[in-house]
Design an enzyme around this catalytic site. Sequence first.
Site, short mmCIF file in Angstrom:
data_model
loop_
_atom_site.label_atom_id
_atom_site.label_comp_id
_atom_site.label_asym_id
_atom_site.label_seq_id
_atom_site.Cartn_x
_atom_site.Cartn_y
_atom_site.Cartn_z
N GLU A 136 -14.22 -7.58 -2.36
CA GLU A 136 -14.88 -6.33 -2.30
C GLU A 136 -15.27 -5.90 -3.71
OE1 GLU A 136 -12.26 -4.13 0.06
OE2 GLU A 136 -12.19 -5.43 1.59
N HIS B 171 -11.90 -5.14 -7.49
CA HIS B 171 -12.24 -4.43 -6.42
C HIS B 171 -12.93 -3.09 -6.69
CE1 HIS B 171 -10.85 -2.12 -2.82
NE2 HIS B 171 -10.53 -3.18 -2.13
N CYS C 269 -10.91 3.03 6.56
CA CYS C 269 -10.69 4.13 5.47
C CYS C 269 -11.75 4.87 5.15
CB CYS C 269 -10.65 3.17 4.27
SG CYS C 269 -11.90 1.86 3.98
N CYS C 270 -13.21 4.33 5.55
CA CYS C 270 -14.24 5.17 5.29
C CYS C 270 -14.46 6.33 5.98
CB CYS C 270 -15.57 4.32 5.34
SG CYS C 270 -15.49 2.79 4.27
N HIS D 74 0.84 -1.12 0.02
CA HIS D 74 0.10 0.04 0.16
C HIS D 74 0.90 1.33 -0.06
CE1 HIS D 74 -3.14 -2.82 1.07
NE2 HIS D 74 -4.15 -1.61 0.75
N GLY E 93 -0.32 -2.40 -6.27
CA GLY E 93 -0.87 -1.53 -4.87
C GLY E 93 -2.36 -1.21 -4.95
N HIS E 94 -2.83 -0.20 -4.40
CA HIS E 94 -4.03 0.30 -4.45
C HIS E 94 -4.00 1.38 -5.14
CE1 HIS E 94 -7.73 2.02 -2.94
NE2 HIS E 94 -8.06 0.73 -2.19
N CYS F 291 -16.26 4.07 0.68
CA CYS F 291 -15.41 4.50 -0.09
C CYS F 291 -15.52 4.45 -1.63
CB CYS F 291 -14.04 3.88 0.31
SG CYS F 291 -13.29 4.44 1.93
ZN LIG Z 1 -13.63 2.54 2.90
#
Ligand SMILES: [Zn+2]
Length: 636
Positions: free
Chosen positions: A304, A252, A400-401, A129, A180-181, A322
């Site tokens: 997800e 995702h 994260c959210c 990440h 990664g993201h 998110c």
């Molecule tokens: Zn999130």
Amino acid sequence: MNHAAEPIHSSISGGFLRHYMDIIADKALPYQWQVISGQRGPNPTVNNFRIAAGEVKGEFGGVPYQDTDLSKWLDAVGCALRNRRDASLEAIADAVIETIANAQDADGYLDTYYQLVRPNEKWTDPDSHELYCFGHMIEAGVAYWEGTGKTRLLEVACRMADHVCRVFGPEAGQLHGYRGHEIIEMALCRLFRATGETRYRDTAVWFVHARRDTPEQFYQATRKEGNPLDYGCWGWGDPERETSSYEHVTGHAVRAMYLYAGMADVAQLTGDEALLAHCRELLDEVTRRQMYITGGIGTTSVLEAYTYPYDLPNDTMYAETCASIGLCFFAHRMLMMQPDGELSDVIERCIYNILPAAIAQDGQHYFYVNPLQVNEEACRRDPLKTHVKPVRQAWYECACCPPNLARFFSSLPRYTATVQEGRLWLHLYAQGCTSFKLGGANITVAQHTDYPMEGRVRITVATDKPTAFALMLRIPGWCRRFWIDGRPGSSGMLSRGYLAIERNWSGETVLTLEMDMTPYMMQAHPRVREDSGKIVLTRGPVVYCCEEADNGALVEDLRASASAPIEQTWQNDVPGFGEYVGLSVPGKASSAAALAEERLYFPVEMSARNVTVKAIPYCLWGERVPGEMTVWIGRL
Ligand SMILES: [Zn+2]
């Protein structure tokens, strides 16, 4: 450094959206700071930076992307301070920014997980990440500078971006790919717009194009033998699929939206029409076939991810907060290039439904997963639904959210209007004001409205010099009847969902737009098997749901009469929210005899109870008494 102001400035001063902006500024941001700084119990986020800065001794705690809880919070503070100065919040932020600056390595690297836990393994794990942490801190640097004019965090961000530009690229000695993201693409474009440094733009372009041009290099290292986590979400240059044979959005949901938003940025900055067209295909694929009526996206908790078109289960879905924020990022970027009411409709669907639902009125409880159908026992006992929470949570291990929601709501004013093609486009209706310059004139467009509680918007256009331009009023896709200054409008008057008011404006002019807020029922496309034979009650852009608190248990047993008028009543039973419109409609539910049956199956009963089906806005579900909830109900 290019400090040029944006050519347009919008504010939101009242109504529904301001209510949520105030929840963020007054309640959520102070609360979130207490959480991430460890004042409400153990939380390693800020402490990790303090250790990396040498301020305290200790060990890294949390998840590898823990840094982003702080960077997103600072991003939100920057956006909130732009709306309203707050000296105490700013002082907290300034102090922690010093810590962040001290935690940064001399070469610009800043990711406390790698610095503290794996210092010799930086940029060695393509599934890490790191780029996600870099991207969020870069975004925070820009937001804080925009909100305060202070450059300390922006300088940190530039050093991080310079580091990324050195490490990644097509040259020998650079890394040619890293999965990664996603977010670095968006972040570098945002930093380029803030600073004018072309290397940031060029590296963002490379990140997007390398996927298409050199996919084997970009993805090779990540396709490890036996890697169980294939979050593949690109739909763009996927080596296993030619771009031209692109069929469906996959992978995702959050990563996909962040990548697509970055692709849209690159398309805008480079004028790449093919990329723009591809982005539009992807957006249409998501919003026309894989989006919930609440604005949720991401069908399954497994990776997800999206599954396949029209697969929209209401109770096992993921619909992460998110992901819908990412969808707004994507749709907004597309809107900036190509005004289109369908894009504004997507943003509006999210900001009046799934996104406000994800935060409680106290600013201290959040949904990560946003179901359309809930009962508490299922969440507890069905292994396929344990990710679904029946009540908003104080925090999450993967948090994260909550800070992402804070930065999104704080940045809402920029979604309301744009100046494009020499026209002013009003995309969202909210009490507030937009000011801009056009042809040497200073123009303000003020909105006076209680939308979406009411459908009337009084618009005052004021200019210090007579100026001819078109005011483009969005007529939402849900709106079947509207009036301008009392005269009925029609869909034939619209272009891409907008009504052009062309005038030579001088002095002050007042217009009134009235949208019909009569409640109505919606159905899903017949291919959405989960919603077959069902309806949703709606009013304007607001989607409603039925709760146990109003209807008793077994809310899924309710069937609403599709032919009866829908009653509206003003209600005031959600503490902190104020008045809202509740809906009710005659309906049926199973008879007392059926409910008393001991057999699991029995012949169709001829009788049913007459009931009044009561519904409240989805965004307020779970705010009163916890219990069952459903958005879709049977149709009589
Ligand atoms: Zn999130």
